[in-house]
Design a protein around this motif. Structure first.
Motif, short mmCIF file in Angstrom:
data_model
loop_
_atom_site.label_atom_id
_atom_site.label_comp_id
_atom_site.label_asym_id
_atom_site.label_seq_id
_atom_site.Cartn_x
_atom_site.Cartn_y
_atom_site.Cartn_z
N GLU A 99 -2.68 7.55 3.77
CA GLU A 99 -1.57 7.33 2.59
C GLU A 99 -1.56 8.59 1.75
N ALA A 100 -2.30 9.18 1.54
CA ALA A 100 -2.04 10.41 0.80
C ALA A 100 -1.50 10.97 1.35
N LYS A 101 -2.29 11.27 3.47
CA LYS A 101 -1.55 12.48 4.01
C LYS A 101 -0.47 12.02 4.48
N LEU A 102 0.14 11.21 5.07
CA LEU A 102 1.71 11.00 5.01
C LEU A 102 2.14 11.13 4.22
N PHE A 103 1.85 11.17 2.26
CA PHE A 103 2.14 11.66 1.75
C PHE A 103 2.79 12.85 1.50
N ALA A 130 -1.57 9.09 9.53
CA ALA A 130 -0.73 9.57 9.01
C ALA A 130 0.37 10.51 10.00
N GLN A 131 0.41 10.91 10.77
CA GLN A 131 1.05 11.79 11.62
C GLN A 131 1.58 10.58 12.88
N GLU A 132 1.14 9.57 12.78
CA GLU A 132 1.36 8.63 13.78
C GLU A 132 2.08 7.90 12.42
N LYS A 133 2.41 7.23 11.98
CA LYS A 133 3.15 7.39 10.89
C LYS A 133 4.29 8.05 9.98
N PHE A 134 4.21 8.96 9.89
CA PHE A 134 5.33 9.94 9.87
C PHE A 134 6.36 10.15 11.36
N ASN A 135 5.55 9.65 12.23
CA ASN A 135 6.91 9.62 13.13
C ASN A 135 7.71 8.78 13.41
N LYS A 136 6.60 7.54 13.21
CA LYS A 136 7.80 6.62 13.03
C LYS A 136 8.49 6.69 12.41
N GLY A 137 8.96 7.45 11.34
CA GLY A 137 9.40 7.36 10.12
C GLY A 137 9.53 6.27 9.29
N LYS A 138 7.88 6.32 8.66
CA LYS A 138 7.19 5.36 7.43
C LYS A 138 7.03 6.26 7.02
N LYS A 139 7.45 5.86 5.34
CA LYS A 139 7.48 6.71 4.02
C LYS A 139 6.04 6.10 3.01
N PRO A 140 5.77 7.08 2.60
CA PRO A 140 5.06 7.47 1.41
C PRO A 140 5.39 6.23 0.63
N ASN A 141 4.37 5.57 0.09
CA ASN A 141 4.36 4.46 -1.00
C ASN A 141 3.43 4.33 -2.28
N ILE A 142 4.08 4.72 -3.36
CA ILE A 142 3.07 5.00 -4.76
C ILE A 142 2.02 3.53 -4.37
N LYS A 187 0.73 1.52 -2.89
CA LYS A 187 -0.19 1.86 -1.82
C LYS A 187 -0.94 3.09 -1.85
N LEU A 188 -0.85 3.58 -2.54
CA LEU A 188 -1.94 4.97 -2.72
C LEU A 188 -2.42 4.71 -4.19
N ILE A 189 -2.06 3.69 -4.59
CA ILE A 189 -2.53 3.41 -6.54
C ILE A 189 -3.99 2.24 -5.38
N PHE A 190 -3.20 1.52 -5.16
CA PHE A 190 -4.05 0.88 -5.01
C PHE A 190 -4.92 0.01 -3.08
N VAL A 191 -4.70 0.98 -2.39
CA VAL A 191 -5.30 0.65 -1.00
C VAL A 191 -6.75 0.73 -1.13
N MET A 192 -6.88 1.54 -1.77
CA MET A 192 -8.77 2.27 -1.99
C MET A 192 -9.59 0.54 -2.52
N GLN A 193 -9.22 0.19 -3.87
CA GLN A 193 -9.39 -1.21 -4.11
C GLN A 193 -9.80 -2.37 -2.95
N VAL A 194 -7.88 -2.22 -2.40
CA VAL A 194 -7.77 -3.65 -2.10
C VAL A 194 -8.80 -3.61 -0.34
N THR A 195 -8.70 -2.25 -0.02
CA THR A 195 -9.42 -2.47 1.35
C THR A 195 -11.16 -2.66 1.18
N PHE A 196 -11.41 -1.78 0.24
CA PHE A 196 -13.09 -2.45 -0.22
C PHE A 196 -13.15 -3.67 -0.19
N PHE A 197 -12.24 -4.61 -1.09
CA PHE A 197 -12.75 -5.77 -0.79
C PHE A 197 -12.27 -6.98 0.49
N LYS A 198 -11.82 -6.42 0.53
CA LYS A 198 -11.13 -6.39 2.40
C LYS A 198 -12.90 -6.36 2.62
#
Length: 255
Positions: free
Chosen positions: A242-246, A188-200, A202-213
């Motif tokens: 994603e939550a820690k980036l938020f 999360a810190q790495e993403k923050f340092n690179k200027g990446k912003k949280p995405n709602i 991703k927050l909602i669906f990243v768990m489901q997508v990652t579990f499926f993968k």
């Protein structure tokens, strides 16, 4: 017997539980460089019992910088990176020796057989893989990575190894969740340092997508209950990033 002309480099911190097996698996290699960041277990006594091992101390620099420092101490043209809870299979050691002798490439992408909760994955589970063996002058670490460090290879002559590195470290759920928590903070810190912003979304669906993968696409369902538990941890790790980036952006905006 002639040693395999390759340097193995390892970063350690209290790796005594598996280090004996790790170093035994590379005892036929020319040299093993261990860069330790302050072990208080039996890491040093184990390392000093192997004649091809040199161990020294380096205060913690971060994963990529620590491995880059260990790499710099290697003397051979060819290098192999292992972690202190990884064991080189005998078949992969032979494959590496033959690869060096043929001299027909610059690196190998190596698959990992993860022993989650002490049991290796089912043979049909899709394995993750990364470059771990390469010519020293062809590889460099991306120092902007806070975790999941990777070697950037300046060559197209990269092949995939047929045999595995065995990974034994995640033998308890407690350890795996602690590691997941640590890594998600770093990423999360790495993403923050690179200027990446949280995405709602991703927050909602990243768990489901990652579990499926993890459970379906990577075929962790073949590992039974262990596969389900591991996939759940993987999905929460993805959500935590994603939550820690938020959280980081929330703190920034509230200053």
């Amino acid at each position: 017997m002639m040693k395999i002309p390759c340097s193995v480099y390892i970063i350690t911190l209290n790796c005594g539980e598996w280090l004996q097996q790790t170093l035994t698996s590379v005892k036929e290699f020319d040299e093993v460089i261990i860069l330790d960041s302050g072990s208080i277990d039996n890491t040093y006594s184990i390392a000093q019992s192997f004649e091809n091992v040199k161990i020294s101390h380096q205060d913690w620099l971060g994963y990529a910088r620590q491995k880059s420092a260990a790499l710099a101490e290697c003397h051979n043209e060819w290098v192999l990176n292992l972690d202190g809870d990884e064991v080189l299979s005998a078949e992969l050691a032979d494959e590496i020796a033959q690869f060096i002798e043929r001299n027909s490439g610059d690196a190998l992408i190596v698959p990992f057989n993860d022993a989650f909760l002490g049991v290796p994955n089912h043979k049909l589970t899709k394995k993750h893989a990364k470059v771990r063996f390469f010519r020293k002058d062809k590889g460099v670490y991306d120092l902007s990575n806070e975790a999941h460090e990777n070697v950037i290879i300046s060559s197209e002559l990269v092949s995939r190894a047929k045999h595995d590195i065995l990974h034994y470290g995640e033998n308890t759920i407690h350890f795996t969740v602690e590691k997941s928590n640590q890594y998600s903070t770093l990423k999360a810190q790495e993403k923050f340092n690179k200027g990446k912003k949280p995405n709602i979304l991703k927050l909602i669906f990243v768990m489901q997508v990652t579990f499926f993968k993890s459970y379906i696409i990577r075929r962790n369902f073949l590992n039974g209950k262990r596969g389900f538990i591991g996939s759940m941890i993987n999905s929460f790790y993805a959500f935590s990033k994603e939550a820690k980036l938020f959280e980081l952006y929330l703190k920034k905006n509230n200053k």
